[in-house]
Design an enzyme around this catalytic site. Structure first.
Site, PDB file in Angstrom:
ATOM      1  N   ARG A 183       0.845  -1.195   0.000  1.00  0.00           N
ATOM      2  CA  ARG A 183       0.000   0.000   0.000  1.00  0.00           C
ATOM      3  C   ARG A 183       0.872   1.233   0.000  1.00  0.00           C
ATOM      4  O   ARG A 183       1.902   1.278   0.671  1.00  0.00           O
ATOM      5  CB  ARG A 183      -0.919   0.002   1.219  1.00  0.00           C
ATOM      6  CG  ARG A 183      -1.892  -1.165   1.147  1.00  0.00           C
ATOM      7  CD  ARG A 183      -2.873  -1.139   2.272  1.00  0.00           C
ATOM      8  NE  ARG A 183      -3.676  -2.366   2.247  1.00  0.00           N
ATOM      9  CZ  ARG A 183      -4.489  -2.743   3.211  1.00  0.00           C
ATOM     10  NH1 ARG A 183      -4.617  -1.985   4.282  1.00  0.00           N
ATOM     11  NH2 ARG A 183      -5.178  -3.848   3.096  1.00  0.00           N
ATOM     12  N   GLN A 186      -0.851  -9.485   5.864  1.00  0.00           N
ATOM     13  CA  GLN A 186      -2.049  -9.558   6.698  1.00  0.00           C
ATOM     14  C   GLN A 186      -2.304 -11.007   7.077  1.00  0.00           C
ATOM     15  O   GLN A 186      -2.114 -11.896   6.258  1.00  0.00           O
ATOM     16  CB  GLN A 186      -3.259  -9.077   5.899  1.00  0.00           C
ATOM     17  CG  GLN A 186      -3.248  -7.602   5.576  1.00  0.00           C
ATOM     18  CD  GLN A 186      -4.511  -7.242   4.819  1.00  0.00           C
ATOM     19  OE1 GLN A 186      -4.743  -7.718   3.708  1.00  0.00           O
ATOM     20  NE2 GLN A 186      -5.330  -6.403   5.414  1.00  0.00           N
ATOM     21  N   ASP A 214      -4.896 -12.749   7.014  1.00  0.00           N
ATOM     22  CA  ASP A 214      -6.189 -12.477   6.402  1.00  0.00           C
ATOM     23  C   ASP A 214      -7.027 -13.742   6.286  1.00  0.00           C
ATOM     24  O   ASP A 214      -6.489 -14.844   6.153  1.00  0.00           O
ATOM     25  CB  ASP A 214      -5.923 -11.932   4.987  1.00  0.00           C
ATOM     26  CG  ASP A 214      -6.981 -10.953   4.545  1.00  0.00           C
ATOM     27  OD1 ASP A 214      -7.951 -10.742   5.288  1.00  0.00           O
ATOM     28  OD2 ASP A 214      -6.834 -10.404   3.432  1.00  0.00           O
ATOM     29  N   LYS A 256     -18.872  -3.652  11.249  1.00  0.00           N
ATOM     30  CA  LYS A 256     -17.680  -4.404  11.652  1.00  0.00           C
ATOM     31  C   LYS A 256     -17.472  -4.356  13.153  1.00  0.00           C
ATOM     32  O   LYS A 256     -18.013  -3.493  13.840  1.00  0.00           O
ATOM     33  CB  LYS A 256     -16.442  -3.864  10.941  1.00  0.00           C
ATOM     34  CG  LYS A 256     -16.141  -2.419  11.292  1.00  0.00           C
ATOM     35  CD  LYS A 256     -14.780  -1.970  10.800  1.00  0.00           C
ATOM     36  CE  LYS A 256     -14.543  -0.510  11.175  1.00  0.00           C
ATOM     37  NZ  LYS A 256     -13.193  -0.060  10.990  1.00  0.00           N
ATOM     38  N   HIS A 303     -14.786 -10.519   6.125  1.00  0.00           N
ATOM     39  CA  HIS A 303     -13.332 -10.292   6.084  1.00  0.00           C
ATOM     40  C   HIS A 303     -12.874 -10.257   7.533  1.00  0.00           C
ATOM     41  O   HIS A 303     -13.511  -9.601   8.351  1.00  0.00           O
ATOM     42  CB  HIS A 303     -12.968  -8.920   5.505  1.00  0.00           C
ATOM     43  CG  HIS A 303     -13.586  -8.581   4.199  1.00  0.00           C
ATOM     44  ND1 HIS A 303     -12.853  -8.463   3.051  1.00  0.00           N
ATOM     45  CD2 HIS A 303     -14.856  -8.290   3.855  1.00  0.00           C
ATOM     46  CE1 HIS A 303     -13.639  -8.106   2.053  1.00  0.00           C
ATOM     47  NE2 HIS A 303     -14.869  -7.995   2.513  1.00  0.00           N
TER      48      HIS A 303
HETATM   49 ZN   LIG Z   1     -10.833  -8.735   2.625  1.00  0.00          ZN
END
Ligand SMILES: [Zn+2]
Ligand SMILES: [Zn+2]
Length: 642
Positions: A368, A386, A388, A470, A516
């Site tokens: 990023r 991450q 993830d 979230k 996520h």
């Molecule tokens: Zn994601």
């Protein structure tokens, strides 16, 4: 004209009558709220104000003290004015720009022809203490925009003039003065300079005017202030501790990581010991995820830009993405997110309701674009991994999936020694996509999951992601600092954008929900936090070297080699230090390297077949046979179980 009485309500519920035109301070004094009890400002109808603030109609008035964040802000902001006055008394050519309060400190930026030196700081600090002693009354005045421009122009304060020129034409401009010193300011302030207790300047630095590198460089001075010397001392001790634990410093000293300019800012090199810590964390993560019913996947570091057009990242996230590259005439992108890849794996088969939930996990490295100025060691980087995962489930599975993720998150974080958490539920923001029905299903499911797990949480209204609500979890480190690590996000949008489906019990196509989630957040950042939390002294299971065997003379080499071999054979990471150096020196080096166990071997140990064990904090555990040590180490290393 006789002043009409007005009603002032106080925080304890009492209501008093005061003449209209009384000040907030007078109302508090009348109510018996002594001004000497650390009250230096007020809150009028919920808004921080000067004690001199005039009350013209009924109002609620609260005393403001150092106990509240708003109170500290007023206190520190007043302190920065005192610093600015001191700077101008000592260096009359220094021009003022801006001087805000920060969470635990304050700063002021000055236009000055050279950096301030440590000697300058001493003089400024002494002068500031003198200004506090003078106990100057702080007064608020107002001017029109035109008057204020003329006023500051006459005083040669060109930056203040520039700031005022940016203001609304009609609104009056407020100024605060103390003695001969006057500054443009919205306020509020403490009532007099004498209300500031302990005052300390901390450091200097450079900063561009308005944060823009094309503008002139200003000279910044940081300071802090507290009501008492004891509180200031405790704070300074904490700052020292933060410095001692700085992961950039420890990362170098323990030879864990470096970030080198030749490679590029924000890009991390993992040296063998740092790489080992990372590997141990990753291995633990992978094992636990497989046990928890995740399937692990890998995805490439670049892919067609179109993928991120479909996902919406090009539209919503482009500022944080590196520029795309041309490959044989098509645009490719360094990946800023892993989500689209996991989506494409889901899409590679027809899915039925019986297949769900599907949980794909990946230690996915993303890139990023962050401005150089915001990069910070491992905590803010340009390339990071991450931890993830993307869960694909039916709407009726959201709550149970989120509950599982919550349990799993707390288990993982506790394994690393974190015990205090702050949990936030973020709800629908103004700009969002998706139907009301979906938003309420998802938000209720998140809430139900939190409640079923007995997790205390705060609601952050409107702070959800544009595609769904979230849960964010912050951990508290040993110094009481909060770090945002885990996030669990519900998403209806991507399943729609990528046309994801599963066949339901009814034989028709339905759209799955996507979750996520990342538990540690980024491996780089998490390890940065761990280094600071443990001050580099990782728990035994994460220590790159768990034991070092130290000989007193060459005579013990054979026996000592046997000890190293035994430790290794039992799965421990052991090293030898058989150098011809004094034992005290070797122990100090091992302590500095934060090795948990130092095993000293001399003639006595060889004879009795033992090792003399020292802990890294200097504890002497005495002599013991190697089998005894192995028991201790095994017990220490076992993970907590769920
Ligand atoms: Zn994601
Ligand atoms: Zn001010």
């Amino acid at each position: 004209m006789v002043a009409q009485p007005i009603i002032v309500s106080l925080p304890d519920g009492t209501r008093i009558q005061v003449p209209a035109g009384s000040s907030a301070g007078e109302a508090l004094a009348q109510a018996g709220q002594s001004l000497r009890a650390g009250v230096f400002a007020a809150k009028v109808n919920g808004v921080p104000a000067d004690l001199s603030h005039v009350l013209r109609e009924d109002a609620s008035v609260e005393p403001l003290t150092f106990v509240s964040a708003e109170g500290r802000d007023v206190y520190r902001h007043s302190s920065t004015h005192i610093m600015a006055q001191a700077v101008q008394e000592v260096f009359p050519t220094a021009q003022m720009t801006i001087g805000p309060a920060l969470e635990e400190s304050f700063y002021y930026d000055f236009a000055f022809d050279r950096p301030f030196t440590p000697e300058d700081l001493e003089r400024i600090e002494a002068r500031a203490k003198d200004i506090i002693k003078r106990d100057l009354t702080i007064k608020r005045t107002e001017m029109s925009k035109k008057e204020a421009i003329e006023f500051f122009e006459a005083r040669g304060e060109h930056y203040k003039v520039e700031i005022i020129k940016g203001f609304d034409d009609s609104a009056p401009i407020s100024l605060y003065s103390q003695g001969d010193f006057i500054d443009l300011c919205r306020g509020p302030h403490v009532a007099a300079t004498g209300q500031i207790g302990a005052f300390k300047l901390l450091s200097t630095g450079g900063a561009y005017w308005r944060g823009d590198e094309r503008n002139p460089m200003l000279q910044r001075i940081y300071g802090t202030s507290f009501p008492t010397q004891a509180e200031l001392d405790a704070h300074l001790a904490k700052l020292e501790e933060i410095k001692r634990r700085d992961h950039r410093k420890l990362g170098r000293e323990l030879d864990l990581i470096t970030i080198q300019d030749e490679i590029g800012p924000g890009l991390v090199l993992w040296h063998p010991k740092g790489a080992l810590v990372r590997l141990l964390i990753e291995n633990f993560w992978r094992e636990q995820h497989i046990q928890e019913g995740y399937e692990l996947v890998y995805s490439p570091h670049i892919a067609r830009l179109d993928l991120w057009k479909t996902s919406g990242h090009v539209e919503f996230y482009r500022d944080n993405m590196f520029a795309s590259m041309d490959v044989e005439g098509s645009e490719y992108q360094l990946k800023p997110m892993n989500c689209p890849f996991h989506i494409m794996i889901y899409k590679s088969h027809l899915r039925s309701y019986r297949d769900l939930p599907i949980r794909y996990g990946e230690l996915g490295t993303v890139y990023r674009y962050e401005r150089t100025g915001v990069l910070h060691g491992l905590l803010r980087v340009r390339g990071f991994t991450q931890d993830d995962a993307h869960l694909f489930c039916r709407p009726d599975q959201i709550e149970s999936e989120v509950s599982r993720v919550l349990d799993f998150t707390f288990f993982i974080l506790r394994t690393f020694g974190f015990t205090e958490f702050e949990v936030y539920l973020s709800t629908r923001p103004q700009k969002s996509v998706g139907s009301d029905a979906n938003w309420s299903i998802a938000t209720e499911a998140l809430e139900a999951a939190l409640k079923s797990r007995g997790v205390a949480y705060l609601v952050d209204p409107g702070e959800g992601v544009f595609y769904g609500p979230k849960i964010d979890i912050k951990i508290k480190d040993i110094l009481g600092r909060s770090w945002q690590c885990s996030t669990i996000q519900i998403d209806f949008n991507n399943p729609e954008r990528f046309h994801l489906t599963y066949t339901g019990e009814d034989g028709k196509f339905h759209q799955p929900i996507m979750i996520h989630r990342a538990l540690m957040g980024s491996i780089e950042r998490f390890i940065g936090i761990l280094i600071e939390h443990f001050a580099g002294a990782f728990p035994l299971w994460l220590s790159p070297v768990q034991a070092v065997v130290l000989t007193i003379t060459d005579k013990q080499q054979e026996f000592a080699s046997g000890v190293v071999t035994t430790l290794k054979r039992h799965g421990f990471r052991a090293e030898r230090d058989f150098r011809n150096e004094k034992i005290g020196f070797k122990i100090r080096e091992a302590e500095k390297a934060k090795v948990p166990y130092m095993l000293v071997v001399g003639d006595k140990e060889v004879q009795s077949g033992t090792v003399s064990v020292r802990g890294r904090s200097g504890a002497n555990l005495g002599s013991m046979p190697i089998a005894g040590l192995l028991d201790i180490m095994r017990r220490e290393i076992s993970h907590p179980t769920r």
